[in-house]
Design a protein around this motif. Structure first.
Motif, PDB file in Angstrom:
ATOM      1  N   LEU A  50       0.832  -1.210   0.000  1.00  0.00           N
ATOM      2  CA  LEU A  50       0.000   0.000   0.000  1.00  0.00           C
ATOM      3  C   LEU A  50       0.864   1.256   0.000  1.00  0.00           C
ATOM      4  O   LEU A  50       0.575   2.227  -0.704  1.00  0.00           O
ATOM      5  N   LYS A  51       1.938   1.252   0.799  1.00  0.00           N
ATOM      6  CA  LYS A  51       2.838   2.409   0.837  1.00  0.00           C
ATOM      7  C   LYS A  51       3.469   2.645  -0.530  1.00  0.00           C
ATOM      8  O   LYS A  51       3.629   3.790  -0.972  1.00  0.00           O
ATOM      9  N   TRP A  52       3.841   1.540  -1.184  1.00  0.00           N
ATOM     10  CA  TRP A  52       4.442   1.656  -2.515  1.00  0.00           C
ATOM     11  C   TRP A  52       3.401   2.109  -3.544  1.00  0.00           C
ATOM     12  O   TRP A  52       3.690   2.956  -4.393  1.00  0.00           O
ATOM     13  N   GLY A  53       2.204   1.566  -3.454  1.00  0.00           N
ATOM     14  CA  GLY A  53       1.152   1.879  -4.416  1.00  0.00           C
ATOM     15  C   GLY A  53       0.752   3.334  -4.411  1.00  0.00           C
ATOM     16  O   GLY A  53       0.409   3.895  -5.452  1.00  0.00           O
ATOM     17  N   LYS A  54       0.800   3.970  -3.248  1.00  0.00           N
ATOM     18  CA  LYS A  54       0.384   5.378  -3.204  1.00  0.00           C
ATOM     19  C   LYS A  54       1.400   6.292  -3.887  1.00  0.00           C
ATOM     20  O   LYS A  54       1.100   7.445  -4.191  1.00  0.00           O
ATOM     21  N   ARG A  55       2.628   5.749  -4.142  1.00  0.00           N
ATOM     22  CA  ARG A  55       3.638   6.527  -4.884  1.00  0.00           C
ATOM     23  C   ARG A  55       3.528   6.284  -6.388  1.00  0.00           C
ATOM     24  O   ARG A  55       4.430   6.649  -7.145  1.00  0.00           O
ATOM     25  N   ASP A  56       2.445   5.626  -6.812  1.00  0.00           N
ATOM     26  CA  ASP A  56       2.164   5.391  -8.234  1.00  0.00           C
ATOM     27  C   ASP A  56       3.194   4.482  -8.909  1.00  0.00           C
ATOM     28  O   ASP A  56       3.435   4.581 -10.108  1.00  0.00           O
ATOM     29  N   GLY A  57       3.812   3.587  -8.134  1.00  0.00           N
ATOM     30  CA  GLY A  57       4.721   2.595  -8.707  1.00  0.00           C
ATOM     31  C   GLY A  57       5.924   3.185  -9.397  1.00  0.00           C
ATOM     32  O   GLY A  57       6.384   2.660 -10.422  1.00  0.00           O
ATOM     33  N   LYS A  58       6.487   4.269  -8.844  1.00  0.00           N
ATOM     34  CA  LYS A  58       7.599   4.943  -9.512  1.00  0.00           C
ATOM     35  C   LYS A  58       8.936   4.236  -9.309  1.00  0.00           C
ATOM     36  O   LYS A  58       9.882   4.469 -10.042  1.00  0.00           O
ATOM     37  N   ASP A  59       9.049   3.402  -8.277  1.00  0.00           N
ATOM     38  CA  ASP A  59      10.306   2.714  -8.023  1.00  0.00           C
ATOM     39  C   ASP A  59      10.014   1.268  -7.620  1.00  0.00           C
ATOM     40  O   ASP A  59       8.860   0.852  -7.532  1.00  0.00           O
TER      41      ASP A  59
END
Length: 448
Positions: A252-261
């Motif tokens: 969820l933490k990664w997903g909220k960054r729109d999968g940039k890394d």
């Protein structure tokens, strides 16, 4: 000596885990960094212990000194290259939040008392725990050259020789650090893992929404009773529950960054599930598919961030399969029993058992989340709804395992279903709370 050894083994795992976690996520709240880092440290040190045992052919008397030295080296390196993180932001500092915290502490203490009562009656856990993990831990901690290989003898076929060894290595570390094989050690870990499920769910929901949501989550989960009961049996299922919950939080933490890394931490926790139980395989595959669907682009720069985090757990898991050279009972029966998918009576037996034995749990884990998702689908981000599909798909895989099972289906259900049904219990309570938060216009992902 025993207590000191257990404390030392846990503290060194915490030191290693939180140091590695801080490198990738320095800005997380302190309590979450400690909890997540603790389990990251446990899985790292369990893999280290396994590799040390294999390379040293079971002679692990010097392992505590090796691990303590490694822990200090990692910590010293991290201090030299420390990055400053943000200070914790306390969203809630009011009377209601404190009351919720106190009530949560009371619930967790009651859960701990329940687990301790069960552990007093069954100090070595149930038969599965003894045969599949605790006996293997004793072999791993034996210290005599080549003795660890005896756990793969044909006489232990009924103990599933191909099972991953994360829990056995964690317990064996405790045996080696305390220089004892006392039953207290697996019992302490079992208690620790069980209460951690409730602590993690509470602090995740408290951060994402507020303390009341966290309190409701652990209260409802405790009312089912099944998670605490299974936790007292000292099986690896409760460890899989924890890593699944942490993996979803990281996704969820990664997903909220729109999968940039690349989601390095999420991949570490996902792959760790392979090292914990065979049931972690479908979860790992679903998690990888989810990441590939949501990452913006795969480049040479981030390909290593996708591959390297999963290598340690993959190597550890496959090395057990290779050394044990044991076939999996379900995989072996998959081709011969494929026609069972057309057996209507088998479906009736499975559904009948579920209706009479796990209907209340199924309501909270399957029916309620589906209803909440349908109601909140317009307000909830797509990534949250996608994550709901992972545990549901894994439960379908579990159901297909009973259809192709080489055993009597009712016996197999009775022996394993109460254990596997809890694998995604805290995760589904967490995700359901997130959706309810969006229904009430709370915007949980912005807080994570």
């Amino acid at each position: 000596m025993i207590i000191n050894g257990i404390i030392l083994s846990i503290l060194n795992a915490l030191l290693i885990g939180i140091t590695v976690y801080n490198y990738w996520d320095k800005n997380e709240d302190t309590i979450i960094r400690v909890c997540n880092g603790m389990y990251l440290g446990l899985v790292i040190t369990s893999i280290l212990f396994w590799l040390y045992t294999v390379i040293g052919n079971g002679q692990n008397g010097l392992y505590p000194a090796f691990e303590l030295l490694l822990g200090m080296i990692i910590w010293c390196i991290s201090c030299r290259h420390a990055r400053k993180g943000k200070k914790d932001v306390c969203k809630e500092n009011n009377k209601n939040s404190l009351i919720d915290d106190y009530i949560a502490v009371v619930i967790i203490i009651l859960i701990a008392v329940l687990v301790l009562g069960r552990l007093k009656l069954y100090p070595w856990g149930n038969w599965d725990a003894v045969a599949m993990w605790n006996i293997k831990a004793s072999f791993l901690a034996n210290g005599n050259e080549g003795m660890w290989l005896r756990m793969f003898d044909n006489v232990f076929d009924s103990a599933h020789r191909d099972y991953p060894l994360a829990l056995s290595c964690i317990v064996a570390r405790g045996f080696v650090f305390s220089n004892s094989g006392f039953w207290l050690i697996p019992g302490v870990y079992s208690l620790f893992f069980t209460i951690s499920c409730f602590i993690l769910l509470y602090i995740y929901l408290k951060k994402a929404i507020n303390s009341f949501y966290g309190l409701c989550g652990i209260a409802l989960m405790s009312l089912t009773g099944n998670l605490a009961l299974q936790g007292s049996k000292e099986s690896a299922d409760i460890l899989l529950v924890i890593f699944a919950l942490i993996a979803f939080y990281q996704l969820l933490k990664w997903g909220k960054r729109d999968g940039k890394d690349a989601p390095v931490l999420a991949l570490i926790y996902l792959s760790s599930c392979l090292w914990i139980k065979n049931e972690g395989i479908p979860f790992f595959i679903c998690g990888i598919v989810f990441i590939l669907l949501n990452i913006q682009r795969i480049t040479y720069k981030n390909i290593w961030g996708l591959v390297l985090p999963i290598i340690p757990a993959l190597l550890a898991s496959f090395s057990v399969k290779y050394i044990s050279f044991a076939s999996n009972d379900l995989m072996k029966s998959a081709l011969t029993n494929i026609d069972n998918f057309l057996d209507i009576e088998l479906y009736i037996n499975i559904l009948g058992y579920c209706f009479h034995n796990i209907l209340p749990i199924a309501f909270w884990l399957i029916i309620c989340p589906i209803v909440v998702c349908v109601v909140g689908r317009r307000k909830t981000p797509r990534i949250v709804l996608q994550l709901f599909g992972i545990p549901m798909f894994c439960y379908l895989i579990y159901g297909s395992a009973y259809i192709i099972s080489p055993y009597d289906v009712l016996w197999h259900l009775e022996m394993s279903l109460p254990r596997v049904i809890i694998h995604y219990m805290p995760t589904l309570f967490f995700l359901t709370g997130i959706v309810i938060g969006y229904i009430n216009d709370k915007q949980p992902l912005k807080q994570i």
